[in-house]
Write an enzyme that holds these catalytic residues in place. Structure first.
Site, PDB file in Angstrom:
ATOM      1  N   SER A  90      36.771  45.545  48.942  1.00 29.74           N
ATOM      2  CA  SER A  90      35.867  46.460  48.220  1.00 29.74           C
ATOM      3  C   SER A  90      36.485  47.841  48.041  1.00 29.74           C
ATOM      4  N   THR A 119      31.168  43.441  44.909  1.00 34.33           N
ATOM      5  CA  THR A 119      30.025  42.683  45.427  1.00 34.33           C
ATOM      6  C   THR A 119      28.721  43.325  44.929  1.00 34.33           C
ATOM      7  N   GLU A 172      35.131  41.064  41.793  1.00 36.24           N
ATOM      8  CA  GLU A 172      34.858  42.143  40.816  1.00 36.24           C
ATOM      9  C   GLU A 172      33.734  43.077  41.275  1.00 36.24           C
ATOM     10  N   PHE A 214      40.424  50.519  36.979  1.00 28.32           N
ATOM     11  CA  PHE A 214      38.999  50.193  36.809  1.00 28.32           C
ATOM     12  C   PHE A 214      38.663  49.791  35.376  1.00 28.32           C
ATOM     13  N   GLY A 263      47.051  41.335  40.767  1.00 27.74           N
ATOM     14  CA  GLY A 263      47.085  41.542  42.212  1.00 27.74           C
ATOM     15  C   GLY A 263      46.643  42.935  42.597  1.00 27.74           C
ATOM     16  N   PHE A 320      29.591  55.230  49.932  1.00 24.42           N
ATOM     17  CA  PHE A 320      30.535  54.161  50.290  1.00 24.42           C
ATOM     18  C   PHE A 320      30.933  54.271  51.757  1.00 24.42           C
ATOM     19  N   TRP A 352      43.751  36.644  47.903  1.00 23.64           N
ATOM     20  CA  TRP A 352      42.609  36.239  47.084  1.00 23.64           C
ATOM     21  C   TRP A 352      42.866  36.490  45.606  1.00 23.64           C
ATOM     22  N   ILE A 353      44.012  36.053  45.120  1.00 18.53           N
ATOM     23  CA  ILE A 353      44.375  36.336  43.728  1.00 18.53           C
ATOM     24  C   ILE A 353      44.259  35.071  42.874  1.00 18.53           C
TER      25      ILE A 353
HETATM   26  P1  TGC Z   1      36.463  56.824  42.452  1.00 21.77           P
HETATM   27  O1  TGC Z   1      36.977  58.037  43.182  1.00 21.77           O
HETATM   28  O2  TGC Z   1      34.999  56.635  42.278  1.00 21.77           O
HETATM   29  O3  TGC Z   1      37.128  56.771  40.998  1.00 21.77           O
HETATM   30  C1  TGC Z   1      38.516  57.014  40.798  1.00 21.77           C
HETATM   31  C2  TGC Z   1      38.705  57.277  39.318  1.00 21.77           C
HETATM   32  O4  TGC Z   1      38.356  56.106  38.568  1.00 21.77           O
HETATM   33  C3  TGC Z   1      37.271  56.401  37.658  1.00 21.77           C
HETATM   34  N1  TGC Z   1      36.376  55.234  37.660  1.00 21.77           N
HETATM   35  C4  TGC Z   1      36.258  54.432  36.614  1.00 21.77           C
HETATM   36  N2  TGC Z   1      36.839  54.440  35.402  1.00 21.77           N
HETATM   37  C5  TGC Z   1      36.518  53.447  34.548  1.00 21.77           C
HETATM   38  N3  TGC Z   1      35.650  52.470  34.879  1.00 21.77           N
HETATM   39  C6  TGC Z   1      35.066  52.404  36.100  1.00 21.77           C
HETATM   40  N4  TGC Z   1      34.246  51.408  36.404  1.00 21.77           N
HETATM   41  C7  TGC Z   1      35.357  53.411  37.029  1.00 21.77           C
HETATM   42  N5  TGC Z   1      34.984  53.675  38.305  1.00 21.77           N
HETATM   43  C8  TGC Z   1      35.607  54.787  38.671  1.00 21.77           C
HETATM   44  C9  TGC Z   1      36.620  57.646  38.233  1.00 21.77           C
HETATM   45  O5  TGC Z   1      35.940  58.373  37.233  1.00 21.77           O
HETATM   46  C10 TGC Z   1      37.814  58.378  38.765  1.00 21.77           C
HETATM   47  O6  TGC Z   1      38.488  58.974  37.673  1.00 21.77           O
HETATM   48  P2  TGC Z   1      39.230  60.404  37.823  1.00 21.77           P
HETATM   49  O7  TGC Z   1      39.658  60.778  36.451  1.00 21.77           O
HETATM   50  O8  TGC Z   1      38.223  61.334  38.418  1.00 21.77           O
HETATM   51  O9  TGC Z   1      40.377  60.148  38.763  1.00 21.77           O
HETATM   52  O10 TGC Z   1      37.107  55.564  43.141  1.00 21.77           O
HETATM   53  P3  TGC Z   1      36.921  54.997  44.597  1.00 21.77           P
HETATM   54  O11 TGC Z   1      38.261  54.811  45.218  1.00 21.77           O
HETATM   55  O12 TGC Z   1      35.925  55.808  45.366  1.00 21.77           O
HETATM   56  O13 TGC Z   1      36.385  53.508  44.300  1.00 21.77           O
HETATM   57  C11 TGC Z   1      35.123  53.285  43.994  1.00 21.77           C
HETATM   58  C12 TGC Z   1      34.743  51.769  44.056  1.00 21.77           C
HETATM   59  C13 TGC Z   1      34.323  51.353  45.445  1.00 21.77           C
HETATM   60  C14 TGC Z   1      33.569  51.660  43.121  1.00 21.77           C
HETATM   61  C15 TGC Z   1      35.894  50.854  43.578  1.00 21.77           C
HETATM   62  O14 TGC Z   1      36.895  50.855  44.521  1.00 21.77           O
HETATM   63  C16 TGC Z   1      35.435  49.462  43.307  1.00 21.77           C
HETATM   64  O15 TGC Z   1      34.986  49.139  42.203  1.00 21.77           O
HETATM   65  N6  TGC Z   1      35.549  48.512  44.308  1.00 21.77           N
HETATM   66  C17 TGC Z   1      35.306  47.110  44.080  1.00 21.77           C
HETATM   67  C18 TGC Z   1      36.621  46.350  44.117  1.00 21.77           C
HETATM   68  C19 TGC Z   1      36.736  45.347  43.033  1.00 21.77           C
HETATM   69  O16 TGC Z   1      35.894  45.213  42.163  1.00 21.77           O
HETATM   70  N7  TGC Z   1      37.839  44.629  43.028  1.00 21.77           N
HETATM   71  C20 TGC Z   1      38.109  43.661  41.986  1.00 21.77           C
HETATM   72  C21 TGC Z   1      39.438  43.001  42.195  1.00 21.77           C
HETATM   73  S1  TGC Z   1      39.935  42.010  40.831  1.00 21.77           S
HETATM   74  C22 TGC Z   1      38.999  40.637  40.957  1.00 21.77           C
HETATM   75  O17 TGC Z   1      38.165  40.510  41.778  1.00 21.77           O
HETATM   76  C23 TGC Z   1      39.257  39.575  39.937  1.00 21.77           C
HETATM   77  S2  TGC Z   1      38.219  38.230  40.141  1.00 21.77           S
HETATM   78  C24 TGC Z   1      38.636  37.151  38.898  1.00 21.77           C
HETATM   79  C25 TGC Z   1      37.778  37.244  37.691  1.00 21.77           C
HETATM   80  O18 TGC Z   1      37.491  38.342  37.186  1.00 21.77           O
HETATM   81  O19 TGC Z   1      37.367  36.180  37.173  1.00 21.77           O
HETATM   82  P1  FAD Z   2      34.695  43.224  51.905  1.00 18.09           P
HETATM   83  O1  FAD Z   2      35.106  44.405  51.118  1.00 18.09           O
HETATM   84  O2  FAD Z   2      35.235  43.081  53.287  1.00 18.09           O
HETATM   85  O3  FAD Z   2      33.102  43.203  51.961  1.00 18.09           O
HETATM   86  C1  FAD Z   2      32.390  42.358  52.895  1.00 18.09           C
HETATM   87  C2  FAD Z   2      30.902  42.735  52.850  1.00 18.09           C
HETATM   88  O4  FAD Z   2      30.748  44.107  53.212  1.00 18.09           O
HETATM   89  C3  FAD Z   2      30.280  42.585  51.454  1.00 18.09           C
HETATM   90  O5  FAD Z   2      28.968  42.142  51.576  1.00 18.09           O
HETATM   91  C4  FAD Z   2      30.259  44.022  50.916  1.00 18.09           C
HETATM   92  O6  FAD Z   2      29.222  44.224  49.978  1.00 18.09           O
HETATM   93  C5  FAD Z   2      30.027  44.801  52.187  1.00 18.09           C
HETATM   94  N1  FAD Z   2      30.531  46.182  52.099  1.00 18.09           N
HETATM   95  C6  FAD Z   2      31.815  46.586  51.861  1.00 18.09           C
HETATM   96  N2  FAD Z   2      31.875  47.933  51.847  1.00 18.09           N
HETATM   97  C7  FAD Z   2      30.616  48.379  52.071  1.00 18.09           C
HETATM   98  C8  FAD Z   2      30.017  49.679  52.177  1.00 18.09           C
HETATM   99  N3  FAD Z   2      30.742  50.794  51.980  1.00 18.09           N
HETATM  100  N4  FAD Z   2      28.695  49.752  52.418  1.00 18.09           N
HETATM  101  C9  FAD Z   2      27.946  48.631  52.577  1.00 18.09           C
HETATM  102  N5  FAD Z   2      28.432  47.394  52.499  1.00 18.09           N
HETATM  103  C10 FAD Z   2      29.762  47.263  52.246  1.00 18.09           C
HETATM  104  N6  FAD Z   2      41.059  40.143  43.703  1.00 18.09           N
HETATM  105  C11 FAD Z   2      42.077  40.494  42.862  1.00 18.09           C
HETATM  106  O7  FAD Z   2      42.647  41.573  42.982  1.00 18.09           O
HETATM  107  N7  FAD Z   2      42.487  39.641  41.898  1.00 18.09           N
HETATM  108  C12 FAD Z   2      41.924  38.424  41.703  1.00 18.09           C
HETATM  109  O8  FAD Z   2      42.323  37.688  40.789  1.00 18.09           O
HETATM  110  C13 FAD Z   2      40.869  38.027  42.577  1.00 18.09           C
HETATM  111  N8  FAD Z   2      40.347  36.764  42.487  1.00 18.09           N
HETATM  112  C14 FAD Z   2      39.450  36.345  43.428  1.00 18.09           C
HETATM  113  C15 FAD Z   2      39.040  35.008  43.425  1.00 18.09           C
HETATM  114  C16 FAD Z   2      38.163  34.558  44.396  1.00 18.09           C
HETATM  115  C17 FAD Z   2      37.791  33.106  44.437  1.00 18.09           C
HETATM  116  C18 FAD Z   2      37.621  35.468  45.331  1.00 18.09           C
HETATM  117  C19 FAD Z   2      36.619  34.999  46.358  1.00 18.09           C
HETATM  118  C20 FAD Z   2      38.029  36.778  45.352  1.00 18.09           C
HETATM  119  C21 FAD Z   2      38.959  37.242  44.404  1.00 18.09           C
HETATM  120  N9  FAD Z   2      39.458  38.542  44.432  1.00 18.09           N
HETATM  121  C22 FAD Z   2      40.454  38.936  43.582  1.00 18.09           C
HETATM  122  C23 FAD Z   2      39.073  39.454  45.523  1.00 18.09           C
HETATM  123  C24 FAD Z   2      37.686  40.096  45.350  1.00 18.09           C
HETATM  124  O9  FAD Z   2      37.732  41.099  44.389  1.00 18.09           O
HETATM  125  C25 FAD Z   2      37.227  40.626  46.713  1.00 18.09           C
HETATM  126  O10 FAD Z   2      36.924  39.487  47.505  1.00 18.09           O
HETATM  127  C26 FAD Z   2      36.023  41.536  46.591  1.00 18.09           C
HETATM  128  O11 FAD Z   2      36.371  42.753  45.973  1.00 18.09           O
HETATM  129  C27 FAD Z   2      35.362  41.829  47.957  1.00 18.09           C
HETATM  130  O12 FAD Z   2      36.309  42.188  48.912  1.00 18.09           O
HETATM  131  P2  FAD Z   2      36.334  41.457  50.373  1.00 18.09           P
HETATM  132  O13 FAD Z   2      36.273  40.008  50.139  1.00 18.09           O
HETATM  133  O14 FAD Z   2      37.486  42.008  51.112  1.00 18.09           O
HETATM  134  O15 FAD Z   2      34.988  41.888  51.063  1.00 18.09           O
END
Ligand code: TGC
Ligand code: FAD
Length: 391
Positions: free
Chosen positions: A142, A373, A371, A244, A134, A391, A166-167
């Site tokens: 994002s 976009t 994970e 991360f 979660g 960002f 969305w978990i």
């Molecule tokens: P930022 O200030 O850039 O970084 C904070 C600290 O984290 C380090 N870091 C990383 N370390 C390891 N791997 C990475 N990929 C890393 N990216 C950053 C960074 O060096 C820093 O370290 P330190 O020592 O300086 O503190 O962080 P930010 O808050 O600006 O965030 C950047 C951003 C936008 C890239 C990040 O928030 C992001 O990746 N957003 C996307 C959200 C996302 O991917 N959510 C996933 C949710 S889980 C999910 O979707 C599960 S789906 C189910 C499945 O997988 O099948």
């Molecule tokens: P938003 O962040 O609102 O983004 C919407 C649009 O805006 C996207 O096109 C994006 O690229 C764009 N955008 C956002 N910020 C910017 C910017 N700075 N500049 C330009 N464009 C931008 N999360 C978990 O924690 N655990 C899970 O197990 C998990 N499972 C999931 C399963 C499913 C089926 C789905 C659909 C999602 C899941 N997620 C999970 C959540 C997923 O990680 C988020 O949906 C994803 O990170 C995008 O967030 P959002 O949907 O809020 O989109």
């Protein structure tokens, strides 16, 4: 000299180790026997059988790179091949093992205490227990650092409040990895906790009518003054980079998985075009069709090569987060285009559930979104190159 193989022009599969080849074969056989025959029905009926986790556990695909607590101790290329084979059937199945392995077992094994590892890992690895991760909230997708879920320290432990959205697996989970901030929502206060389904104040709900990844149950986690014992804090987390590190592992598996979906649809379209007579000849004799097939082969093979290279670097413990961002972004984008073109080659028949392609197409909309976009990964790569955040 080896003979040219149209399916594997770079000898990617030919150059796998004996063990990697055997694992891929075993997983493929498992998928053909256990998953493929039921996938269309299960997708139409939003059906995920919880017992699948025990089956996944029994073939060693949960926490498969772990070398303790029952893990299969494979390398990361074998883990990638597993994701590739599972997602040939359906992205939902790959998601379920990704979440359990990368987002639940990985944080407990890397940031947990010895007691936590002994308590939770064996049952998560053998599939007796299902985990979820979660991080995301309705207004923190994002940018997870905008989360509103909080912890408050008390004498006995922590009190958690908030709503995750969305978990994956939330509605069927036994173990919940929850990320939260301190009450003043300071970004650097991020901590991870292990919660159990039985904890008072924790409830879940199912997101209904999801048009993508229909087999995978996705839901919300409501935390209403949940008391979490001190010993359930993940003690070795070191800020956001710990969060991360879980995402890196999941994104790597997704990169392979998306290519599984793409390969499956490529081969379906190739076979269809060889058999479908239109204008008195097989469609495969037409130049425009051959160009589409050539583009599919090209993108899949180039992407697979990069996946193998990256897996080998992960095995050497090298920093691959940028490589993984490139792969996650590129492979999802390319896979969705390949699947869309495969659908086109089948014409109207491409719309039928039993031809599998539409299901892969709508699933990939999720895979492209979670994970990070496509555009978020572009910004990660852009800021890494320029040292300027957009960002
Ligand atoms: P930022 O200030 O850039 O970084 C904070 C600290 O984290 C380090 N870091 C990383 N370390 C390891 N791997 C990475 N990929 C890393 N990216 C950053 C960074 O060096 C820093 O370290 P330190 O020592 O300086 O503190 O962080 P930010 O808050 O600006 O965030 C950047 C951003 C936008 C890239 C990040 O928030 C992001 O990746 N957003 C996307 C959200 C996302 O991917 N959510 C996933 C949710 S889980 C999910 O979707 C599960 S789906 C189910 C499945 O997988 O099948
Ligand atoms: P938003 O962040 O609102 O983004 C919407 C649009 O805006 C996207 O096109 C994006 O690229 C764009 N955008 C956002 N910020 C910017 C910017 N700075 N500049 C330009 N464009 C931008 N999360 C978990 O924690 N655990 C899970 O197990 C998990 N499972 C999931 C399963 C499913 C089926 C789905 C659909 C999602 C899941 N997620 C999970 C959540 C997923 O990680 C988020 O949906 C994803 O990170 C995008 O967030 P959002 O949907 O809020 O989109």
């Amino acid at each position: 000299m080896k003979q040219n193989n149209w399916f594997d022009p770079f000898y990617i599969f030919d150059n796998l180790s004996e063990e990697e080849m055997q694992i891929q074969k075993n997983i493929r056989e498992f998928c053909d026997k256990e998953l493929r025959p039921k996938v269309v029905y299960n997708n139409l009926n939003y059906k995920f059988d919880k017992k699948l986790f025990q089956l996944f556990g029994s073939i060693g695909v949960l926490g498969q790179t772990m070398n303790s607590h029952g893990g299969a101790d494979t390398n990361n290329v074998a883990y990638g091949l597993t994701a590739y084979e599972l997602e040939k059937i359906d992205s939902s199945y790959r998601s379920s093992i990704s979440v359990q392995s990368s987002l639940v077992i990985h944080p407990i094994s890397n940031f947990g205490s010895e007691e936590q590892k002994d308590k939770y890992l064996p049952d998560l690895i053998n599939g007796e227990k299902i985990g979820c991760f979660g991080l995301t909230e309705s207004e923190a997708g994002s940018d997870p650092s905008s989360m509103k879920t909080t912890y408050k320290k008390t004498l006995k432990g922590y009190v958690l409040n908030g709503i995750k959205n969305w978990i994956t697996n939330a509605p069927i989970a036994d173990v919940f990895i929850i990320w939260a901030l301190s009450e003043n929502l300071e970004k650097d206060s991020i901590k991870g906790f292990i919660l159990e389904k039985s904890f008072s104040g924790l409830s879940t709900s199912l997101i209904e009518n999801k048009a993508s990844l229909k087999i995978s149950p996705t839901g919300q986690i409501m935390l209403d003054n949940v008391i979490v014992p001190l010993e359930n804090l993940l003690p070795k987390t070191t800020g956001w980079k710990s969060v991360f590190s879980c995402l890196n592992k999941a994104r790597y598996g997704i990169s392979w998985g998306a290519l599984g979906a793409a390969s499956e649809c490529w081969l379906i379209a190739k076979e269809y075009s060889e058999n479908r007579i239109m204008f008195k000849k097989p469609l495969a004799t037409k130049q425009l069709i051959q160009k589409k097939l050539a583009d599919m082969q090209t993108e899949i093979n180039i992407a697979l090569s990069s996946c193998v290279l990256t897996g080998r670097e992960i095995d050497k413990n090298n920093d691959t987060k940028i490589a993984v961002s490139i792969l996650k972004r590129n492979n999802c984008k390319k896979a969705i285009n390949i699947v869309r073109n495969a659908r086109d080659i089948l014409g109207a028949n491409g719309l039928l559930e039993e031809n599998h392609i539409m299901r892969h197409l709508v699933n990939l909309e999720t895979v492209k979104t979670y994970e990070g976009t496509e555009d978020i990964h572009a910004l990660i790569l852009g800021s890494n190159q320029t040292k300027l955040s957009a960002f």
